[in-house]
Design a protein around this motif. Structure first.
Motif, PDB file in Angstrom:
ATOM      1  N   ALA A 158      10.013 -34.343 -17.230  1.00  0.00           N
ATOM      2  CA  ALA A 158       9.545 -33.006 -17.614  1.00  0.00           C
ATOM      3  C   ALA A 158      10.047 -31.956 -16.625  1.00  0.00           C
ATOM      4  N   LEU A 159       9.960 -32.278 -15.344  1.00  0.00           N
ATOM      5  CA  LEU A 159      10.341 -31.334 -14.288  1.00  0.00           C
ATOM      6  C   LEU A 159      11.830 -31.004 -14.357  1.00  0.00           C
ATOM      7  N   ILE A 160      12.651 -32.055 -14.364  1.00  0.00           N
ATOM      8  CA  ILE A 160      14.093 -31.829 -14.354  1.00  0.00           C
ATOM      9  C   ILE A 160      14.549 -31.258 -15.699  1.00  0.00           C
ATOM     10  N   GLY A 161      13.916 -31.751 -16.775  1.00  0.00           N
ATOM     11  CA  GLY A 161      14.230 -31.195 -18.092  1.00  0.00           C
ATOM     12  C   GLY A 161      13.980 -29.695 -18.125  1.00  0.00           C
ATOM     13  N   ALA A 162      12.836 -29.275 -17.613  1.00  0.00           N
ATOM     14  CA  ALA A 162      12.492 -27.851 -17.612  1.00  0.00           C
ATOM     15  C   ALA A 162      13.439 -27.063 -16.713  1.00  0.00           C
ATOM     16  N   THR A 163      13.713 -27.617 -15.539  1.00  0.00           N
ATOM     17  CA  THR A 163      14.556 -26.903 -14.578  1.00  0.00           C
ATOM     18  C   THR A 163      15.966 -26.685 -15.129  1.00  0.00           C
ATOM     19  N   VAL A 164      16.547 -27.772 -15.663  1.00  0.00           N
ATOM     20  CA  VAL A 164      17.909 -27.664 -16.181  1.00  0.00           C
ATOM     21  C   VAL A 164      17.951 -26.737 -17.396  1.00  0.00           C
ATOM     22  N   SER A 165      16.947 -26.857 -18.242  1.00  0.00           N
ATOM     23  CA  SER A 165      16.892 -25.987 -19.408  1.00  0.00           C
ATOM     24  C   SER A 165      16.761 -24.516 -18.983  1.00  0.00           C
ATOM     25  N   PHE A 166      15.979 -24.275 -17.939  1.00  0.00           N
ATOM     26  CA  PHE A 166      15.758 -22.916 -17.432  1.00  0.00           C
ATOM     27  C   PHE A 166      17.059 -22.312 -16.921  1.00  0.00           C
ATOM     28  N   PHE A 167      17.780 -23.088 -16.134  1.00  0.00           N
ATOM     29  CA  PHE A 167      18.997 -22.533 -15.542  1.00  0.00           C
ATOM     30  C   PHE A 167      20.158 -22.485 -16.516  1.00  0.00           C
ATOM     31  N   SER A 168      20.287 -23.517 -17.364  1.00  0.00           N
ATOM     32  CA  SER A 168      21.457 -23.557 -18.252  1.00  0.00           C
ATOM     33  C   SER A 168      21.168 -22.822 -19.547  1.00  0.00           C
ATOM     34  N   GLN A 169      19.888 -22.553 -19.779  1.00  0.00           N
ATOM     35  CA  GLN A 169      19.461 -21.966 -21.047  1.00  0.00           C
ATOM     36  C   GLN A 169      19.832 -22.857 -22.224  1.00  0.00           C
ATOM     37  N   SER A 170      20.074 -24.171 -21.933  1.00  0.00           N
ATOM     38  CA  SER A 170      20.378 -25.095 -23.015  1.00  0.00           C
ATOM     39  C   SER A 170      19.340 -26.200 -23.036  1.00  0.00           C
ATOM     40  N   PRO A 171      18.485 -26.232 -24.064  1.00  0.00           N
ATOM     41  CA  PRO A 171      17.475 -27.291 -24.117  1.00  0.00           C
ATOM     42  C   PRO A 171      18.110 -28.668 -24.257  1.00  0.00           C
ATOM     43  N   TRP A 172      19.316 -28.722 -24.820  1.00  0.00           N
ATOM     44  CA  TRP A 172      19.988 -30.023 -24.956  1.00  0.00           C
ATOM     45  C   TRP A 172      20.395 -30.576 -23.606  1.00  0.00           C
ATOM     46  N   LEU A 173      20.941 -29.690 -22.776  1.00  0.00           N
ATOM     47  CA  LEU A 173      21.276 -30.133 -21.421  1.00  0.00           C
ATOM     48  C   LEU A 173      20.013 -30.569 -20.681  1.00  0.00           C
ATOM     49  N   GLY A 174      18.933 -29.846 -20.929  1.00  0.00           N
ATOM     50  CA  GLY A 174      17.650 -30.199 -20.318  1.00  0.00           C
ATOM     51  C   GLY A 174      17.231 -31.603 -20.732  1.00  0.00           C
ATOM     52  N   LEU A 175      17.399 -31.891 -22.024  1.00  0.00           N
ATOM     53  CA  LEU A 175      17.034 -33.210 -22.541  1.00  0.00           C
ATOM     54  C   LEU A 175      17.878 -34.300 -21.857  1.00  0.00           C
ATOM     55  N   LEU A 183      13.513 -27.442 -27.482  1.00  0.00           N
ATOM     56  CA  LEU A 183      13.885 -28.000 -28.790  1.00  0.00           C
ATOM     57  C   LEU A 183      12.623 -28.108 -29.612  1.00  0.00           C
ATOM     58  N   ASN A 184      12.794 -28.314 -30.896  1.00  0.00           N
ATOM     59  CA  ASN A 184      11.640 -28.582 -31.724  1.00  0.00           C
ATOM     60  C   ASN A 184      11.068 -29.936 -31.311  1.00  0.00           C
ATOM     61  N   ALA A 203      10.446 -35.292 -21.348  1.00  0.00           N
ATOM     62  CA  ALA A 203      11.149 -34.259 -22.103  1.00  0.00           C
ATOM     63  C   ALA A 203      10.285 -33.766 -23.258  1.00  0.00           C
ATOM     64  N   PHE A 204       9.604 -34.698 -23.905  1.00  0.00           N
ATOM     65  CA  PHE A 204       8.728 -34.280 -24.993  1.00  0.00           C
ATOM     66  C   PHE A 204       7.651 -33.347 -24.482  1.00  0.00           C
ATOM     67  N   LEU A 205       7.018 -33.722 -23.369  1.00  0.00           N
ATOM     68  CA  LEU A 205       5.913 -32.909 -22.847  1.00  0.00           C
ATOM     69  C   LEU A 205       6.387 -31.491 -22.542  1.00  0.00           C
ATOM     70  N   PHE A 206       7.573 -31.389 -21.951  1.00  0.00           N
ATOM     71  CA  PHE A 206       8.109 -30.058 -21.653  1.00  0.00           C
ATOM     72  C   PHE A 206       8.408 -29.293 -22.936  1.00  0.00           C
ATOM     73  N   ASN A 207       9.086 -29.943 -23.869  1.00  0.00           N
ATOM     74  CA  ASN A 207       9.463 -29.252 -25.101  1.00  0.00           C
ATOM     75  C   ASN A 207       8.255 -28.915 -25.961  1.00  0.00           C
TER      76      ASN A 207
END
Lengths: 509, 285
Positions: free
Chosen positions: B47-64, B124-125, B190-194
């Motif tokens: 969840a942490l890394i997923g959120a962080t990467v998604s935040f910086f890259s603005q890509s939820p897929w990269l976050g996943l 992501l959904n 990842a689910f928890l973050f999304n």
């Protein structure tokens, strides 16, 4: 002469501090049963583990079908047509026979799924071809030892074994199943397989093998055709001296004092099923009474009930006239009944403890081993242990060595020393020589006979009929928890005893 | 009945998703012989890394992808500790849990300046992950009991020496399934973050441990483990609705109380793999 299957040349295997194989040559031929004979620790299993890819040889070369081959894992061995049936079966109890057989060597369909029908069919074919009677859908934990062994053999054949190594296949097998195993081995031989039969039992080697190679202390002593070998010659080769295996069992007059009396003793096993059924038995002074029976007919439970490890349902246990029914093991030992348990690792010793600690187990609360209420006298314990080690010829670096590091024979010596030094009136010995080599067996037998000489009553439970016939004054046969017969060894033979063990009614002659 | 509506069952599926991911991962891991109680921390790391990467890259897929990647990395570390260095599995797992919790406070403070939470990030959904979970449960059930790989996995956890003599590499198998477990825990995170749209230190909230409980209740089988996870999800969904009726302090306890009760009934009855938690020491080869 038949074609050469495997040739091992100059195999050396060193472990830190030990040379397990010191340059051994061995040739196996197709259609031949090759006996590998030697005492425990002679290097038989190590040599075969090298052939099966479990160990890599330090030096030496293996040829398969006359081509050099490097077998560095069991996977390579299996692919090359070498199979091994280990002494401790490599089967998962909870899985089915079929699953156990195919794992790592599965027949698949669509490159993804286990092809269960074809697997079952192949197992049935093999089972029929060799007359093994293996049911592919059975769960392994429900099978007998003999059946599990047959599963192991079919497992190797399923993987296409042409060379089959059987590591001490008779060690855990009840006497009755040995004949069936030999039939199987002959069938394998007829099919042209090269079979290696590892054993330390001479008679078996002479019965089933074509060629016998003897190892001693990691070296090859010699290789002889079984038809030209004698027991005496092989024994000499194995132990390096002429062991007279005729033990001195002198005639002794019993005073007729009943030291151990069981009256109507009944008990249930761990699942609550009746295991011991109204057993009446008396053992007198200066007497060894042997208990014969196929494993699982209540012998284990009988011994446990006598020793206070299992509560009887009914009946009495008397030691020298005193009723000691359902007393604790500690009480029993104090009253002069000692126990040599059948499972030395689980019941006889604490493997991680030292020789000294194991030597006083059960007496740790007594003077001089206990110092005051809370303390222990290390000095008394160490001194006593050193004395025992010397008297019972245990070969150990020191009494502080962990018992785990000792050989099976020396572990058993520690147990015998501890128990027999209590000057018992009654000795309950359960499978006292299981897994021991010739020297170990000889030692145990001498000790039991010494107890008899000194006037103790000995109850000997064993799977080894030869042992029972040699040592016992009387033999009782257990079948389904009952004593179904009593014989004097000199008035009977192994066939009759074997029949009684299987529940066959023998007309009293 | 107003409470037992269709949405309750739908919400239950959603709440069951992280639990089921963990239960599935732990099933693979324990079937191979490795206990990993670090799943709680591994999910949190996802969840942490997923959120962080998604935040910086603005890509939820990269976050996943990052969530799965960090899960795999933690699974690998756990496997190296347990399989090669033969450390105690529970201690190794506890270390991972502590490590990730510390990392979460540290990272949230450094990146966002807040204690234990992140800013919102693109997501992501979450239903995508819900259905992924359902598909993986079905595939895993077949994988475990109908394919050669599943059979090998089961033998490795029951009798590693038998596997070894059958030519199966015990170490590689254990490491592989430990990494798979990490990946699935990463998906749980990842689910928890999304699902929430941001990270919070308390967001796993014991669901990793409940996932282990679900695996035990499911007797080390994917579909039954999923059903157990669904039961926990259902009670969680139910308690949210009951908050109007009974004080929330009590209703929030429900899933945890259920865990204790159900486990008390199931522990000891389960088919625990025979070699679970025991290091395999290959004799010198």
């Amino acid at each position: 002469m038949s074609a050469e299957a495997v040739r091992m040349e100059g195999i050396v295997k060193r472990f830190p501090g030990v040379v397990a194989n010191a340059g051994i040559d061995l040739t196996l031929n197709y259609g031949e049963v090759h006996g590998l004979l030697g005492e425990n620790g002679a290097g038989k299993s190590v040599l075969m583990s090298v052939l099966y890819g479990l160990y890599r040889p330090t030096e030496g070369q293996i040829y398969l079908n006359e081509r050099p081959i490097s077998i560095d894992s069991p996977a390579v061995a299996i692919r090359s047509g070498i199979g091994m049936v280990h002494q401790h079966f490599m089967l998962v109890p909870r899985l089915t026979v079929a699953e156990n057989m195919v794992v790592g060597w599965e027949t698949v369909r669509a490159k993804t799924f286990l092809d269960r029908p074809r697997i079952r069919q192949r197992i049935e074919e093999l089972s029929e071809q060799y007359g093994l009677g293996v049911d592919a859908t059975a769960v392994v934990e429900e099978l007998s030892v003999g059946e599990q062994q047959r599963v192991e053999i079919v497992k190797a054949l399923y993987r296409g074994a042409e060379v089959l190594i059987l590591d001490e296949p008779t060690a855990t097998l009840p006497e009755q199943e040995v004949a069936a195993l030999f039939d199987t081995i002959r069938a394998l031989q007829d099919e042209g397989k090269a079979v290696v039969f590892i054993t330390h039992k001479l008679r078996e080697a002479l019965t089933i093998c074509d060629q016998v190679t003897v190892l001693r202390k990691g070296e090859k002593v010699g290789s002889v055709p079984a038809s030209e070998a004698t027991e005496r010659q092989l024994t000499e080769m194995m132990v390096g001296r002429d062991v007279v295996f005729e033990v001195q069992r002198e005639r002794l007059e019993s005073e007729g004092r009943p030291l151990l009396q069981l009256a109507g003793l009944s008990a249930v096993d761990d699942r609550g099923v009746p295991a011991v059924d109204e057993v009446d038995l008396t053992v007198h002074d200066h007497e060894i009474v042997g208990v014969a029976g196929v494993q699982g007919n209540g012998q284990t439970e009988l011994v446990e009930t006598i020793c206070g490890l299992r509560k009887p349902r009914q009946g009495r246990v008397e030691v020298d006239g005193e009723d000691l029914t359902a007393r604790s093991p500690r009480d029993m030992a104090r009253k002069g009944l000692v126990h040599i348990p059948e499972d030395r690792h689980r019941r006889g010793l604490v493997l991680t403890f030292s020789v000294a600690e194991n030597a006083i187990l059960g007496r740790q609360y007594e003077a001089p081993f206990a110092a005051g209420r809370w303390g222990q006298s290390k000095r008394a314990i160490g001194g006593y242990a050193r004395e025992l080690v010397k008297r019972f010829n245990v070969s150990v670096p020191g009494v502080r060595t962990a018992v785990r590091a000792l050989s099976g024979g020396n572990q058993q010596r520690v147990i015998l020393a501890r128990e027999l030094d209590r000057e018992p009136k009654v000795v309950i010995a359960a499978q006292p020589t299981r897994g021991l080599d010739v020297a170990g067996i000889e030692f145990v037998w001498e000790q039991l006979l010494e107890m008899r000489r000194e006037g103790a009553a000995v109850l000997l439970v064993s799977m080894d009929l030869d042992e029972l016939m040699t040592l016992s004054d009387r033999l009782v046969i257990m079948y389904q928890g009952k004593i179904v017969g009593e014989r004097k060894p000199r008035d009977t033979d192994k066939q009759e005893i074997g029949l009684l063990m299987l529940g066959g009614a023998v007309e009293a002659s | 009945m107003g409470v037992l509506s269709l949405d309750l069952f739908v919400a239950a599926l959603r709440l069951a998703t992280p639990i089921a991911f963990v239960a599935l991962g732990e099933t693979f891991s324990e079937r191979s012989g490795t206990i990993n109680i670090g799943v709680e921390g591994t999910a949190l790391a996802g969840a942490l890394i997923g959120a962080t990467v998604s935040f910086f890259s603005q890509s939820p897929w990269l976050g996943l992808a990052a969530a799965v990647g960090v899960g795999m990395l933690l699974g690998l570390i756990h496997a190296i500790w347990c399989v090669y260095l033969r450390s105690d599995h529970v201690v190794a797992g506890a270390a991972i849990n502590l490590l990730v919790t510390g990392l979460a406070y540290f990272l949230t403070r450094v990146v966002w300046g807040w204690r234990g939470t992140s800013a919102s990030a693109p997501i992501l959904n979450p239903w995508l992950l819900v259905w992924t979970m359902v598909a993986l449960v079905l595939i895993s059930q077949i994988f475990l009991f109908r394919t050669p790989w599943g059979l090998r996995l089961r033998v490795v956890g029951e009798h590693p020496k038998a596997a070894d003599t059958a030519g199966i590499n015990v170490y590689r198998t254990r490491v592989g399934y430990s990494v798979l477990n990490g990946a699935l825990c990463g998906l749980a995170g990842a689910f928890l973050f999304n699902n929430l749209g941001r990270f919070s230190v308390g967001m796993v909230g014991g669901r990793g441990f409940i996932g282990i409980a679900a695996m035990v209740v499911g007797n080390y089988r994917p579909i039954p483990a999923f059903l157990a996870a669904y039961l926990f999800g259902f009670v969680d969904a139910l308690q949210m609705r009951l908050q109007d009726v009974i004080p929330s302090h009590f209703s929030i306890m429900l899933p945890y109380v259920l865990t204790i009760i159900v486990l008390a009934g199931f522990l000891g009855r389960a088919n625990v793999p025979a070699a679970l938690g025991k290091p395999y020491i290959k004799e010198e080869g």
